[in-house]
Design a protein around this motif. Structure first.
Motif, PDB file in Angstrom:
ATOM      1  N   LYS A  89      43.292  20.451   2.900  1.00  0.00           N
ATOM      2  CA  LYS A  89      44.293  21.252   2.166  1.00  0.00           C
ATOM      3  C   LYS A  89      44.985  20.387   1.108  1.00  0.00           C
ATOM      4  O   LYS A  89      45.178  20.810  -0.026  1.00  0.00           O
ATOM      5  CB  LYS A  89      45.320  21.803   3.152  1.00  0.00           C
ATOM      6  CG  LYS A  89      46.437  22.641   2.527  1.00  0.00           C
ATOM      7  CD  LYS A  89      47.303  23.252   3.631  1.00  0.00           C
ATOM      8  CE  LYS A  89      48.434  24.100   3.071  1.00  0.00           C
ATOM      9  NZ  LYS A  89      49.490  23.299   2.463  1.00  0.00           N
ATOM     10  N   ARG A 149      42.560  19.994  -1.750  1.00  0.00           N
ATOM     11  CA  ARG A 149      42.455  21.207  -2.585  1.00  0.00           C
ATOM     12  C   ARG A 149      43.653  21.342  -3.519  1.00  0.00           C
ATOM     13  O   ARG A 149      43.524  21.812  -4.642  1.00  0.00           O
ATOM     14  CB  ARG A 149      42.353  22.449  -1.695  1.00  0.00           C
ATOM     15  CG  ARG A 149      41.008  22.656  -1.042  1.00  0.00           C
ATOM     16  CD  ARG A 149      40.870  24.067  -0.500  1.00  0.00           C
ATOM     17  NE  ARG A 149      41.905  24.394   0.461  1.00  0.00           N
ATOM     18  CZ  ARG A 149      41.831  24.151   1.768  1.00  0.00           C
ATOM     19  NH1 ARG A 149      40.753  23.564   2.264  1.00  0.00           N
ATOM     20  NH2 ARG A 149      42.799  24.493   2.579  1.00  0.00           N
ATOM     21  N   GLU A 150      44.813  20.920  -3.024  1.00  0.00           N
ATOM     22  CA  GLU A 150      46.039  21.030  -3.822  1.00  0.00           C
ATOM     23  C   GLU A 150      46.279  19.805  -4.691  1.00  0.00           C
ATOM     24  O   GLU A 150      47.341  19.656  -5.292  1.00  0.00           O
ATOM     25  CB  GLU A 150      47.232  21.261  -2.881  1.00  0.00           C
ATOM     26  CG  GLU A 150      47.139  22.580  -2.124  1.00  0.00           C
ATOM     27  CD  GLU A 150      48.239  22.742  -1.083  1.00  0.00           C
ATOM     28  OE1 GLU A 150      49.050  21.796  -0.922  1.00  0.00           O
ATOM     29  OE2 GLU A 150      48.288  23.806  -0.434  1.00  0.00           O
ATOM     30  N   LYS A 151      45.263  18.916  -4.750  1.00  0.00           N
ATOM     31  CA  LYS A 151      45.309  17.712  -5.594  1.00  0.00           C
ATOM     32  C   LYS A 151      46.548  16.852  -5.328  1.00  0.00           C
ATOM     33  O   LYS A 151      47.194  16.346  -6.243  1.00  0.00           O
ATOM     34  CB  LYS A 151      45.228  18.106  -7.077  1.00  0.00           C
ATOM     35  CG  LYS A 151      43.987  18.934  -7.426  1.00  0.00           C
ATOM     36  CD  LYS A 151      43.851  19.136  -8.918  1.00  0.00           C
ATOM     37  CE  LYS A 151      42.700  20.073  -9.259  1.00  0.00           C
ATOM     38  NZ  LYS A 151      41.415  19.643  -8.699  1.00  0.00           N
ATOM     39  N   ARG A 152      46.854  16.674  -4.026  1.00  0.00           N
ATOM     40  CA  ARG A 152      48.026  15.868  -3.645  1.00  0.00           C
ATOM     41  C   ARG A 152      47.644  14.594  -2.892  1.00  0.00           C
ATOM     42  O   ARG A 152      48.474  13.958  -2.256  1.00  0.00           O
ATOM     43  CB  ARG A 152      48.965  16.709  -2.754  1.00  0.00           C
ATOM     44  CG  ARG A 152      49.609  17.882  -3.467  1.00  0.00           C
ATOM     45  CD  ARG A 152      50.660  18.555  -2.604  1.00  0.00           C
ATOM     46  NE  ARG A 152      50.081  19.321  -1.497  1.00  0.00           N
ATOM     47  CZ  ARG A 152      50.207  18.999  -0.222  1.00  0.00           C
ATOM     48  NH1 ARG A 152      50.876  17.905   0.134  1.00  0.00           N
ATOM     49  NH2 ARG A 152      49.659  19.754   0.724  1.00  0.00           N
TER      50      ARG A 152
END
Length: 392
Positions: A46, A49-52
């Motif tokens: 996750k 996917r959220e580029k964190r």
């Protein structure tokens, strides 16, 4: 969780680099990243996917790219290259419990030991102790570690098996229409070590479920593929079997594929005395062939006038007799845990503040928590000096 898988890749890379005598700061960076990923409170997929990913302490652009590669393919090219560059004997030595990368390098490079067999022979002949850094205790650890491997050859520890099964189940749920899914076998009985993994599912589209299973990124080899059953080898060599069953047989299949052979024989004999037949498809009246139970596990045991026997007890060690007497033991559950005495905060190598730890423990209903951050003796893990401890 994928978090543990990614952390394992980074820990293994750190060990290979250490065995090569590589830059200590690079080794430390991988170990720090592995620890922070393992302690991450959310799914790393996750976060990706959220580029964190680069928000995770110790994760820069390079490591973030490696994490994405692991998530997408289940492999890491950099790790495979490192393995190819490392003598196979060193890797074998590091797989022995109690032998670290530095010791493995000394055994190979300095003592010229080229195989586990030769290592065991020299350890038993006391030809290892006396070399700088190698003591009698090292020989003892080598012998014990090799014996442990022999006892559990081709078996994986429960923790690793749970992580692998959880990863497969999570991916299947995303890729196919799955109604019910559960792992079975010795894994569900929570055995200390597991040889292979059985997963049972019900689905409106069995073909798609099987195709999704054999197409998982972690699959190395498809051993067998049929309309309702498939077997694969995953990247670490573990065999994983998938069985798609009818909804009306799911409970019966769970009982059949979870219990030990002896447990299953015991309950089948009980059923026979009652004019019943139990198999993976359900409970049937022998004379008529009518199925009278199968959808739920509880129903299978109920036909034998037994309460549901917890999966962990299904080893034929007296659990059936105890169930008949109404004397099944009460198993420990999560809500029985009253506290935790080994927690690290972000003062050393943890991911959360002491306040966040306290609030999380309070939310779980814990009565106490012990924060055990590292001291300066382990500087690589953010060990605290005397002044920092007082400040903390």
């Amino acid at each position: 969780m994928m978090n543990n898988k990614v952390a394992e890749f980074f820990e293994n890379i750190a060990s290979l680099l250490e065995a090569k005598g590589d830059n200590p700061f690079k080794i430390s960076a991988y170990r720090r990243a592995a620890l922070n990923i393992k302690n991450l409170s959310e799914d790393i997929e996750k976060v990706g996917r959220e580029k964190r990913l680069e928000d995770i302490p110790g994760i820069g652009k390079d490591l973030a790219a490696k994490i994405i590669e692991i998530i997408k393919t289940g492999k890491l090219d950099h790790y495979e290259k490192l393995k190819r560059q490392t003598p196979s004997a060193i890797i074998d030595f590091m797989n022995i419990p109690g032998i670290g990368p530095k010791t493995a390098r000394v055994l190979y490079a300095d003592l010229k030991i080229k195989s586990v067999e030769a290592l065991e022979k020299k350890a038993r002949q006391h030809k290892i102790s006396g070399h700088p850094g190698l003591k009698d205790k090292t020989e003892e650890n080598i012998i014990k570690g090799i014996e442990l491997i022999k006892r559990h050859s081709s078996r994986m520890p429960l923790k690793e098996a749970l992580g692998l099964a959880g990863d497969v189940i999570r991916r299947l749920k995303k890729m196919a229409k799955i109604d019910r899914i559960c792992y079975a076998g010795s894994l569900r009985r929570m055995s200390e070590t597991v040889r292979d993994i059985d997963i049972l599912v019900t689905s409106d589209d069995p073909k798609k479920a099987v195709e999704a299973f054999v197409g998982l990124p972690i699959v190395r080899k498809v051993m067998a593929q049929g309309p309702t059953k498939s077997s694969v080898l995953v990247t670490d060599g573990t065999q994983v079997d998938l069985r798609v069953v009818e909804p009306g047989s799911f409970g019966a299949a769970l009982v059949y594929f979870t219990g030990s052979k002896a447990h299953n024989v015991n309950i089948r004999q009980m059923a026979k005395k009652k004019g019943l037949k139990i198999n993976e498809y359900g409970v049937f009246v022998e004379k008529t062939g009518k199925r009278i139970a199968g959808r739920e596990e509880e129903d299978i045991y109920k036909t034998l006038k037994l309460p549901l026997i917890p999966p962990e007890l299904r080893e034929d060690r007296g659990e059936v007799e105890a169930a008949l007497r109404g004397a099944l033991p009460r198993l420990i559950r999560l809500n029985d845990i009253k506290g935790d005495l080994h927690v690290h905060s972000n003062w050393s190598d943890g991911s959360n503040s002491i306040e966040e730890i306290a609030l999380a423990c309070k939310k779980r209903g814990y009565e106490y928590v012990g924060v055990s951050d590292h001291s300066k003796s382990l500087k690589v893990a953010g060990g605290l000096t005397e002044k920092e401890i007082l400040k903390r």
